[in-house]
Design a protein around this motif. Structure first.
Motif, PDB file in Angstrom:
ATOM      1  N   ALA A  11      45.594  31.238  35.566  1.00  0.00           N
ATOM      2  CA  ALA A  11      46.419  32.416  35.878  1.00  0.00           C
ATOM      3  C   ALA A  11      45.957  33.620  35.072  1.00  0.00           C
ATOM      4  N   PHE A  12      45.633  33.399  33.795  1.00  0.00           N
ATOM      5  CA  PHE A  12      45.201  34.501  32.934  1.00  0.00           C
ATOM      6  C   PHE A  12      43.856  35.056  33.381  1.00  0.00           C
ATOM      7  N   VAL A  13      42.902  34.187  33.672  1.00  0.00           N
ATOM      8  CA  VAL A  13      41.562  34.631  34.064  1.00  0.00           C
ATOM      9  C   VAL A  13      41.614  35.434  35.362  1.00  0.00           C
ATOM     10  N   ILE A  14      42.344  34.916  36.346  1.00  0.00           N
ATOM     11  CA  ILE A  14      42.457  35.639  37.616  1.00  0.00           C
ATOM     12  C   ILE A  14      43.170  36.968  37.402  1.00  0.00           C
ATOM     13  N   ALA A  15      44.259  36.929  36.636  1.00  0.00           N
ATOM     14  CA  ALA A  15      45.021  38.154  36.375  1.00  0.00           C
ATOM     15  C   ALA A  15      44.155  39.204  35.695  1.00  0.00           C
ATOM     16  N   ALA A  16      43.392  38.795  34.690  1.00  0.00           N
ATOM     17  CA  ALA A  16      42.545  39.742  33.961  1.00  0.00           C
ATOM     18  C   ALA A  16      41.515  40.379  34.876  1.00  0.00           C
ATOM     19  N   SER A  17      40.895  39.572  35.726  1.00  0.00           N
ATOM     20  CA  SER A  17      39.877  40.105  36.632  1.00  0.00           C
ATOM     21  C   SER A  17      40.490  41.073  37.635  1.00  0.00           C
ATOM     22  N   LEU A  18      41.670  40.747  38.151  1.00  0.00           N
ATOM     23  CA  LEU A  18      42.325  41.624  39.123  1.00  0.00           C
ATOM     24  C   LEU A  18      42.785  42.927  38.493  1.00  0.00           C
ATOM     25  N   VAL A  19      43.243  42.853  37.255  1.00  0.00           N
ATOM     26  CA  VAL A  19      43.663  44.076  36.553  1.00  0.00           C
ATOM     27  C   VAL A  19      42.457  44.985  36.326  1.00  0.00           C
ATOM     28  N   VAL A  20      41.329  44.403  35.936  1.00  0.00           N
ATOM     29  CA  VAL A  20      40.116  45.196  35.722  1.00  0.00           C
ATOM     30  C   VAL A  20      39.664  45.840  37.033  1.00  0.00           C
ATOM     31  N   ILE A  21      39.619  45.045  38.103  1.00  0.00           N
ATOM     32  CA  ILE A  21      39.188  45.575  39.401  1.00  0.00           C
ATOM     33  C   ILE A  21      40.162  46.642  39.897  1.00  0.00           C
ATOM     34  N   GLY A  22      41.456  46.339  39.794  1.00  0.00           N
ATOM     35  CA  GLY A  22      42.462  47.297  40.244  1.00  0.00           C
ATOM     36  C   GLY A  22      42.392  48.600  39.470  1.00  0.00           C
ATOM     37  N   SER A  23      42.206  48.512  38.158  1.00  0.00           N
ATOM     38  CA  SER A  23      42.103  49.719  37.335  1.00  0.00           C
ATOM     39  C   SER A  23      40.891  50.546  37.746  1.00  0.00           C
ATOM     40  N   SER A  24      39.804  49.845  38.049  1.00  0.00           N
ATOM     41  CA  SER A  24      38.582  50.536  38.453  1.00  0.00           C
ATOM     42  C   SER A  24      38.778  51.290  39.768  1.00  0.00           C
ATOM     43  N   PHE A  25      39.481  50.665  40.700  1.00  0.00           N
ATOM     44  CA  PHE A  25      39.783  51.335  41.962  1.00  0.00           C
ATOM     45  C   PHE A  25      40.648  52.574  41.720  1.00  0.00           C
ATOM     46  N   MET A  26      41.659  52.431  40.887  1.00  0.00           N
ATOM     47  CA  MET A  26      42.589  53.526  40.647  1.00  0.00           C
ATOM     48  C   MET A  26      41.932  54.701  39.923  1.00  0.00           C
ATOM     49  N   LEU A  27      40.876  54.408  39.181  1.00  0.00           N
ATOM     50  CA  LEU A  27      40.161  55.467  38.468  1.00  0.00           C
ATOM     51  C   LEU A  27      39.099  56.137  39.346  1.00  0.00           C
ATOM     52  N   GLY A  28      39.086  55.768  40.613  1.00  0.00           N
ATOM     53  CA  GLY A  28      38.187  56.419  41.557  1.00  0.00           C
ATOM     54  C   GLY A  28      36.840  55.749  41.738  1.00  0.00           C
ATOM     55  N   GLY A  29      36.694  54.549  41.219  1.00  0.00           N
ATOM     56  CA  GLY A  29      35.424  53.846  41.357  1.00  0.00           C
ATOM     57  C   GLY A  29      35.256  53.182  42.713  1.00  0.00           C
ATOM     58  N   HIS A  30      33.991  52.915  43.068  1.00  0.00           N
ATOM     59  CA  HIS A  30      33.648  52.114  44.245  1.00  0.00           C
ATOM     60  C   HIS A  30      34.128  52.731  45.564  1.00  0.00           C
ATOM     61  N   SER A  31      33.925  54.013  45.706  1.00  0.00           N
ATOM     62  CA  SER A  31      34.396  54.696  46.924  1.00  0.00           C
ATOM     63  C   SER A  31      33.750  54.111  48.173  1.00  0.00           C
ATOM     64  N   GLY A  32      32.463  53.784  48.090  1.00  0.00           N
ATOM     65  CA  GLY A  32      31.797  53.190  49.238  1.00  0.00           C
ATOM     66  C   GLY A  32      32.383  51.838  49.600  1.00  0.00           C
ATOM     67  N   TYR A  33      32.709  51.060  48.596  1.00  0.00           N
ATOM     68  CA  TYR A  33      33.321  49.749  48.783  1.00  0.00           C
ATOM     69  C   TYR A  33      34.679  49.894  49.470  1.00  0.00           C
ATOM     70  N   VAL A  34      35.461  50.853  48.987  1.00  0.00           N
ATOM     71  CA  VAL A  34      36.789  51.097  49.557  1.00  0.00           C
ATOM     72  C   VAL A  34      36.675  51.558  51.003  1.00  0.00           C
ATOM     73  N   GLU A  35      35.754  52.482  51.256  1.00  0.00           N
ATOM     74  CA  GLU A  35      35.581  53.011  52.612  1.00  0.00           C
ATOM     75  C   GLU A  35      35.173  51.921  53.594  1.00  0.00           C
ATOM     76  N   LYS A  36      34.251  51.078  53.168  1.00  0.00           N
ATOM     77  CA  LYS A  36      33.771  50.022  54.065  1.00  0.00           C
ATOM     78  C   LYS A  36      34.861  48.993  54.334  1.00  0.00           C
ATOM     79  N   ALA A  37      35.630  48.652  53.283  1.00  0.00           N
ATOM     80  CA  ALA A  37      36.667  47.634  53.436  1.00  0.00           C
ATOM     81  C   ALA A  37      37.824  48.133  54.300  1.00  0.00           C
ATOM     82  N   LEU A  38      38.386  49.269  53.927  1.00  0.00           N
ATOM     83  CA  LEU A  38      39.560  49.755  54.643  1.00  0.00           C
ATOM     84  C   LEU A  38      39.198  50.561  55.880  1.00  0.00           C
TER      85      LEU A  38
END
Length: 282
Positions: A11-38
């Motif tokens: 639970a901790f490992v998954i949570a930590a990875s999701l928090v890192v990824i989520g924070s990165s998205f919220m800070l404006g990272g990976h725009s190409g990734y977001v565009e392609k996915a959504l």
């Protein structure tokens, strides 16, 4: 490791990875990734990339935060199950987008950006394990958690025999203190072939161990496949593109950090081996 401790660690490992990824998205990272996915859902026609990044970021963060609460508040296990499934399914469905496949090499199954997407398969059995845990026998959890490990090792491992993949991994392998020696002894393609063979062999070994219920074979498979996913984490520190001052993780970091989920898959199989050992001892 007991089931309770294994549950908390996963639970901790998954949570930590999701928090890192989520924070990165919220800070404006990976725009190409977001565009392609959504963009697959035509949401880019309605909302800006920055807003969609915030949406994904909040979703990943909420899922991670819920996971951190589950060992303390068991009532949160059902919400976390649905959140993990939602995160996985949203991303996995985008595999139906033709842009995920390399058209000049025939398209499916020659996978391009989908290499990072198939890693979301790992979350499906993990969600099942975290939600239902001891309600389902550990043997069933083992079989379910082997599947995503096999998918990623057979698929991405098989890609290593292609020239384009062999060249793509050069920046990772040549900067690694553990793997750089391969290019001293072998050509770029030969080194890639060896990595692919390694991936396929140990995926098969682990599968045989699980299927035949052979402890020694499972342990050999766990050691071999576990080494793959532990090794990829070192690329975060040795190759360019792992971390970012602006968005926590960069493109490589987003790709690599998801391998932590496969380590969690393997921890469930290891739990089964240890339980079997205790039964034999008794």
């Amino acid at each position: 490791m007991s089931h309770s401790n294994n549950f908390k660690l996963i639970a901790f490992v998954i949570a930590a990875s999701l928090v890192v990824i989520g924070s990165s998205f919220m800070l404006g990272g990976h725009s190409g990734y977001v565009e392609k996915a959504l963009g697959f859902y035509s949401l880019t026609d309605i909302y800006s990339t920055s807003n969609l990044g915030l949406f994904l970021g909040v979703l990943f963060l909420a899922t991670g935060i819920t996971l951190t609460s589950s060992p303390i508040l068991p009532s949160f296990r059902r919400p976390q199950f649905f959140l993990l499934i939602i995160v996985s399914v949203i991303m996995l469905l985008t595999l139906f987008d033709s842009s995920r496949w390399i058209a000049e090499h025939g398209g499916f199954p020659v996978i391009g950006s989908g290499q990072g997407i198939i890693k979301y398969f790992a979350l499906l059995p993990l969600a099942f394990y975290l939600c239902f845990g001891t309600r389902v026998d550990i043997r069933t959890h083992v079989l379910l958690n082997y599947i995503p490990v096999a998918i990623v090792l057979f698929w991405i491992g098989g890609m290593k025999f292609l020239e384009l993949e062999a060249k793509a991994i050069v920046p990772l392998v040549e900067t690694s203190p553990f793997m750089g020696w391969l290019y001293t002894l072998f050509s770029v393609q030969q080194a890639s072939d060896l990595i692919g063979i390694y991936d396929l062999v140990f995926a098969i070994v682990l599968g045989l161990g699980v299927w035949l219920n052979k402890r020694i074979v499972m342990l050999a498979g766990l050691a071999g496949t576990g080494a793959v996913f532990v090794m990829t984490q070192t690329f975060l520190f040795t190759a360019d593109g792992g971390f970012s001052d602006a968005t926590v993780i960069d493109g490589l970091g987003l790709f690599i950090i998801k391998d932590l989920w496969f380590i969690c898959n393997l921890l469930i199989i290891l739990e089964y081996v240890k339980q079997s050992d205790r039964k034999v001892a008794v």
